[in-house]
Design a protein around this motif. Structure first.
Motif, PDB file in Angstrom:
ATOM      1  N   TYR A  10      -4.148   0.762 -11.462  1.00 35.72           N
ATOM      2  CA  TYR A  10      -2.943   1.466 -11.017  1.00 35.72           C
ATOM      3  C   TYR A  10      -1.916   1.509 -12.154  1.00 35.72           C
ATOM      4  CZ  TYR A  10       1.255   2.720  -8.439  1.00 35.72           C
ATOM      5  OH  TYR A  10       2.404   3.358  -8.021  1.00 35.72           O
ATOM      6  N   ARG A  13       3.792   6.190 -11.919  1.00 29.25           N
ATOM      7  CA  ARG A  13       3.797   7.585 -12.373  1.00 29.25           C
ATOM      8  C   ARG A  13       4.968   7.937 -13.300  1.00 29.25           C
ATOM      9  NH1 ARG A  13       4.584   8.413  -6.746  1.00 29.25           N
ATOM     10  NH2 ARG A  13       2.471   9.198  -6.629  1.00 29.25           N
ATOM     11  N   PHE A  46      11.990   2.033  -9.128  1.00 29.94           N
ATOM     12  CA  PHE A  46      12.932   0.959  -8.759  1.00 29.94           C
ATOM     13  C   PHE A  46      12.338   0.012  -7.711  1.00 29.94           C
ATOM     14  CE2 PHE A  46      14.279   1.942  -4.455  1.00 29.94           C
ATOM     15  CZ  PHE A  46      13.814   3.238  -4.304  1.00 29.94           C
ATOM     16  N   ASP A  47      11.360   0.524  -6.943  1.00 30.49           N
ATOM     17  CA  ASP A  47      10.786  -0.302  -5.877  1.00 30.49           C
ATOM     18  C   ASP A  47       9.374  -0.786  -6.214  1.00 30.49           C
ATOM     19  OD1 ASP A  47       9.622   2.167  -5.718  1.00 30.49           O
ATOM     20  OD2 ASP A  47       9.997   2.479  -3.591  1.00 30.49           O
ATOM     21  N   GLU A  48       9.035  -0.773  -7.498  1.00 27.71           N
ATOM     22  CA  GLU A  48       7.743  -1.310  -7.935  1.00 27.71           C
ATOM     23  C   GLU A  48       7.967  -2.558  -8.783  1.00 27.71           C
ATOM     24  OE1 GLU A  48       4.488   2.112  -8.375  1.00 27.71           O
ATOM     25  OE2 GLU A  48       6.168   2.399  -9.735  1.00 27.71           O
ATOM     26  N   ASP A  49       7.079  -3.524  -8.656  1.00 28.30           N
ATOM     27  CA  ASP A  49       7.086  -4.699  -9.526  1.00 28.30           C
ATOM     28  C   ASP A  49       5.641  -5.152  -9.724  1.00 28.30           C
ATOM     29  OD1 ASP A  49       6.365  -6.130  -7.240  1.00 28.30           O
ATOM     30  OD2 ASP A  49       8.346  -6.982  -6.918  1.00 28.30           O
ATOM     31  N   ALA A  51       3.960  -7.322  -8.300  1.00 24.84           N
ATOM     32  CA  ALA A  51       3.243  -7.553  -7.039  1.00 24.84           C
ATOM     33  C   ALA A  51       2.786  -6.236  -6.417  1.00 24.84           C
ATOM     34  CB  ALA A  51       4.134  -8.317  -6.059  1.00 24.84           C
ATOM     35  N   THR A  52       3.657  -5.239  -6.385  1.00 22.20           N
ATOM     36  CA  THR A  52       3.254  -3.965  -5.760  1.00 22.20           C
ATOM     37  C   THR A  52       2.148  -3.289  -6.583  1.00 22.20           C
ATOM     38  OG1 THR A  52       4.917  -2.569  -6.873  1.00 22.20           O
ATOM     39  CG2 THR A  52       5.593  -3.639  -4.835  1.00 22.20           C
ATOM     40  N   VAL A  55      -1.063  -5.079  -5.834  1.00 19.45           N
ATOM     41  CA  VAL A  55      -1.591  -4.706  -4.519  1.00 19.45           C
ATOM     42  C   VAL A  55      -2.283  -3.341  -4.584  1.00 19.45           C
ATOM     43  CG1 VAL A  55      -0.937  -4.028  -2.161  1.00 19.45           C
ATOM     44  CG2 VAL A  55       0.016  -6.108  -3.178  1.00 19.45           C
ATOM     45  N   GLU A  56      -1.654  -2.379  -5.242  1.00 15.22           N
ATOM     46  CA  GLU A  56      -2.273  -1.045  -5.331  1.00 15.22           C
ATOM     47  C   GLU A  56      -3.621  -1.118  -6.056  1.00 15.22           C
ATOM     48  OE1 GLU A  56      -1.389   1.603  -3.831  1.00 15.22           O
ATOM     49  OE2 GLU A  56       0.681   1.221  -3.248  1.00 15.22           O
ATOM     50  N   MET A 332       5.669  11.674 -13.904  1.00 14.55           N
ATOM     51  CA  MET A 332       6.998  12.287 -13.853  1.00 14.55           C
ATOM     52  C   MET A 332       7.827  11.701 -14.993  1.00 14.55           C
ATOM     53  SD  MET A 332       7.746  11.779  -9.785  1.00 14.55           S
ATOM     54  CE  MET A 332       9.454  12.272  -9.879  1.00 14.55           C
TER      55      MET A 332
ATOM     56  N   GLU B  72      20.751   0.630  -4.071  1.00 19.07           N
ATOM     57  CA  GLU B  72      20.030   0.959  -5.304  1.00 19.07           C
ATOM     58  C   GLU B  72      18.955   2.013  -5.073  1.00 19.07           C
ATOM     59  OE1 GLU B  72      21.089   0.029  -8.169  1.00 19.07           O
ATOM     60  OE2 GLU B  72      22.597  -1.239  -7.223  1.00 19.07           O
ATOM     61  N   ASN B  96       7.574  11.592  -5.537  1.00 12.88           N
ATOM     62  CA  ASN B  96       6.394  11.774  -6.393  1.00 12.88           C
ATOM     63  C   ASN B  96       6.334  13.173  -6.992  1.00 12.88           C
ATOM     64  OD1 ASN B  96       5.662  13.289  -4.192  1.00 12.88           O
ATOM     65  ND2 ASN B  96       3.656  12.352  -3.903  1.00 12.88           N
ATOM     66  N   GLY B  97       7.478  13.851  -6.956  1.00 14.13           N
ATOM     67  CA  GLY B  97       7.537  15.172  -7.568  1.00 14.13           C
ATOM     68  C   GLY B  97       7.127  16.291  -6.631  1.00 14.13           C
ATOM     69  N   PHE B 110       2.388   0.650  -1.267  1.00 17.53           N
ATOM     70  CA  PHE B 110       2.985  -0.680  -1.091  1.00 17.53           C
ATOM     71  C   PHE B 110       4.151  -0.818  -2.059  1.00 17.53           C
ATOM     72  CE2 PHE B 110       3.135  -5.325  -1.695  1.00 17.53           C
ATOM     73  CZ  PHE B 110       3.096  -5.753  -0.372  1.00 17.53           C
ATOM     74  N   ARG B 111       5.349  -1.030  -1.539  1.00 20.31           N
ATOM     75  CA  ARG B 111       6.540  -1.063  -2.395  1.00 20.31           C
ATOM     76  C   ARG B 111       7.498  -2.157  -1.946  1.00 20.31           C
ATOM     77  NH1 ARG B 111       7.351   3.733  -5.588  1.00 20.31           N
ATOM     78  NH2 ARG B 111       5.261   4.539  -5.934  1.00 20.31           N
ATOM     79  N   LYS B 112       8.505  -2.401  -2.796  1.00 16.62           N
ATOM     80  CA  LYS B 112       9.619  -3.259  -2.393  1.00 16.62           C
ATOM     81  C   LYS B 112      10.522  -2.434  -1.489  1.00 16.62           C
ATOM     82  CE  LYS B 112      11.171  -4.260  -6.538  1.00 16.62           C
ATOM     83  NZ  LYS B 112      11.981  -4.746  -7.650  1.00 16.62           N
ATOM     84  N   MET B 113      10.982  -3.027  -0.395  1.00 13.35           N
ATOM     85  CA  MET B 113      11.917  -2.315   0.459  1.00 13.35           C
ATOM     86  C   MET B 113      13.352  -2.688   0.082  1.00 13.35           C
ATOM     87  SD  MET B 113      12.253  -0.079   2.737  1.00 13.35           S
ATOM     88  CE  MET B 113      10.978   0.219   3.940  1.00 13.35           C
ATOM     89  N   TYR B 124       8.740  -6.849   0.829  1.00 16.73           N
ATOM     90  CA  TYR B 124       7.747  -5.799   0.562  1.00 16.73           C
ATOM     91  C   TYR B 124       7.415  -5.084   1.869  1.00 16.73           C
ATOM     92  CZ  TYR B 124       7.200  -8.152  -3.921  1.00 16.73           C
ATOM     93  OH  TYR B 124       7.435  -8.717  -5.154  1.00 16.73           O
ATOM     94  N   LYS B 127       5.463   2.114   2.402  1.00 26.73           N
ATOM     95  CA  LYS B 127       6.261   3.346   2.379  1.00 26.73           C
ATOM     96  C   LYS B 127       5.246   4.480   2.425  1.00 26.73           C
ATOM     97  CE  LYS B 127      10.353   1.675  -0.119  1.00 26.73           C
ATOM     98  NZ  LYS B 127      11.267   1.904  -1.267  1.00 26.73           N
TER      99      LYS B 127
END
Lengths: 349, 131
Positions: A10, A13, A46-49, A51-52, A55-56, A332, B72, B96-97, B110-113, B124, B127
């Motif tokens: 993963y 993007r 901003f919402d990826e780190d 861990a995410t 997981v993907e 993007m 944020e 995602n465009g 799977f994302r941070k909320m 987490y 989404k």
């Protein structure tokens, strides 16, 4: 020996181009692109780190392998950007892939090679029948200090590999693995520091090249293979130049390196780097072909693997889109201001 | 802090893996999971059921004036997603465009909320993204 049952990769993007970073610091973007052999790098949303991303990659690996995640006996996540200082990334991953609770899990850290260290640990555990399958992940959202040379390369991505010992399930057998390790102060980040520090040019010869070369030579010596015996070679790729220089130094050709060299188009994904390179190669490799992988982690050490692809690779290949296709099609571009916002370097007050 | 930990822990399966519930008698699916069926009441048992996360946008809106929790994230899109199994689920739709529209096909990511300040937990969550 143990082998690879499945894998997933993963890469976020978002991308920022080298010229855009160079524009902000009034540097010559073209010269940096040539010097580092890199065009652009991936950036976490901003919402990826780590861990995410893990997981993907892990979910794709489960899908690719076809195994029941409840049969995993271990999950190890290698990263130098674990979201928590204390609380494992690996437990988040295990729960998110529905691996159940009858397993061991741990986070590993060894700069850019913690993921391959996880593969070696799982080889021992599967070969000794401690567990049936294990998952090793390398995942990072690496940090580069604004204005530092690392900012052009430090990127985000990850790959997950499922290791097992049943030959009939393997897409590739790991024929041999060796490591070379020493205490080398080439790159570090102290507890609580936001950005890593490094020894500049010192990271090259005593760090990267010494460890990559010694681990690779040790592997060749212990297996009896020659560089020409391998169809593909993946070296850790902190920039686009070092792996090509390492190949030349060790008697490999540029052609052997090309397929697994992703840094020019996504940057250095740290713990993900050599594992993503291997994923890209496995997307293309044919049964019977041999792959050599040598990772590198500052601090410092290298793990080297001799891998041979099996007939199972073709039937599993159709299950997931190739990594290079994901990288090329799903992207993007952002500018430097959005890059800072996504890295939380600027926040709304 | 203790309250936040317990609340998060209880919802992990729901948030990570879209675990809903199904009435064993009338087969009605619920998300978030319910412990009592709205139709059959107590005259049945409920069992956990993992939902695919695949569905289509039933409705959506873009939030430009966020609460502090999501400051944020703004601007961000929230959708009501009609899952292929039936239940409608509310969730964030990541950028995602591709344009989000009613009927757009989606899958989960799977994302941070959100995060609890500088020292608290990271939450987490699934989404959605258009495909």
């Amino acid at each position: 020996m143990a082998g690879i049952i499945g894998y997933g990769a993963y890469v976020p993007r978002l991308r920022i181009k080298v010229e855009e970073i160079a524009r902000v610091w009034n540097e010559d973007g073209e010269a940096i692109k040539r010097g580092l052999n890199i065009k652009e790098k991936s950036v976490p949303a901003f919402d990826e780190d780590a861990a995410t991303i893990a997981v993907e990659a892990a979910r794709k690996a489960i899908h690719h392998s076809g195994i029941n995640p409840r049969e995993l006996g271990a999950v190890y996540v290698g990263s130098e950007s674990h979201p928590y200082a204390v609380k494992p990334t690996a437990t988040v991953v295990a729960q998110a892939i529905d691996a159940g609770h009858n397993l061991t899990a741990a986070d590993l850290e060894f700069a850019c090679k913690a993921g391959t260290a996880g593969i070696q640990m799982l080889m021992g555990m599967t070969d000794s029948n401690m567990i049936k399958y294990g998952m090793a992940i390398g995942s990072d959202t690496s940090q580069g200090r604004p204005g530092d040379a690392l900012e052009y390369t430090a990127s985000a991505g990850g790959a997950a590999f499922i290791i097992g010992k049943e030959k009939k399930e393997m897409i590739a057998e790991i024929l041999k693995t060796v490591s070379y390790t020493s205490d080398t102060p080439d790159f570090w980040r102290r507890e609580g520091a936001n950005f890593p520090s490094h020894g500049g040019r010192f990271t090259g010869e005593p760090g990267y090249f010494k460890h990559v070369a010694n681990a690779t030579k040790l592997l060749l010596e212990q297996t009896g293979f020659k560089p020409s015996d391998f169809d593909y070679v993946v070296f850790h790729q902190p920039n686009g130049k070092f792996p090509l220089n390492a190949a030349k130094l060790l008697g490999f050709t540029e052609k052997q390196v090309e397929e697994g060299l992703l840094t020019p188009i996504i940057g250095n994904t740290y713990s993900g780097a050599s594992m993503l390179g291997l994923a890209a190669v496995l997307d293309k490799a044919k049964p019977g072909q041999k792959i050599m992988v040598t990772s590198f982690g500052s601090g410092a050490g290298s793990d080297s693997f001799a891998i041979q692809v099996t007939n199972n690779i073709e039937s599993k290949r159709k299950r997931v889109a190739p990594l290079r296709e994901l990288i090329a099609k799903d992207k993007m571009y952002i500018d430097y201001a959005l890059y800072l916002k996504n890295r939380s370097s600027i926040v709304r007050t | 802090m203790e309250k936040a930990s317990a609340g998060m822990w209880r919802k992990i399966d729901t948030r990570y893996n879209l675990i809903g519930s199904e009435c064993e008698k009338c087969k009605t699916l619920y998300f978030p999971p319910r412990i009592i069926c709205r139709i059959c009441g107590r005259d049945t048992k409920m069992r956990s059921r993992k939902l695919s996360g695949n569905g289509k946008v039933y409705s959506f809106t873009t939030i430009r004036v966020p609460s502090d929790t999501f400051k944020e994230s703004a601007p961000y899109t929230v959708g009501v997603i009609e899952l292929e199994e039936g239940p409608k689920v509310e969730g964030h739709v990541v950028e995602n465009g591709k344009k989000v529209a009613i009927g757009s096909k989606v899958k989960t990511v799977f994302r941070k909320m959100y995060v609890d300040g500088d020292e608290g937990l990271i939450h987490y969550h699934f989404k959605f993204e258009t495909i």
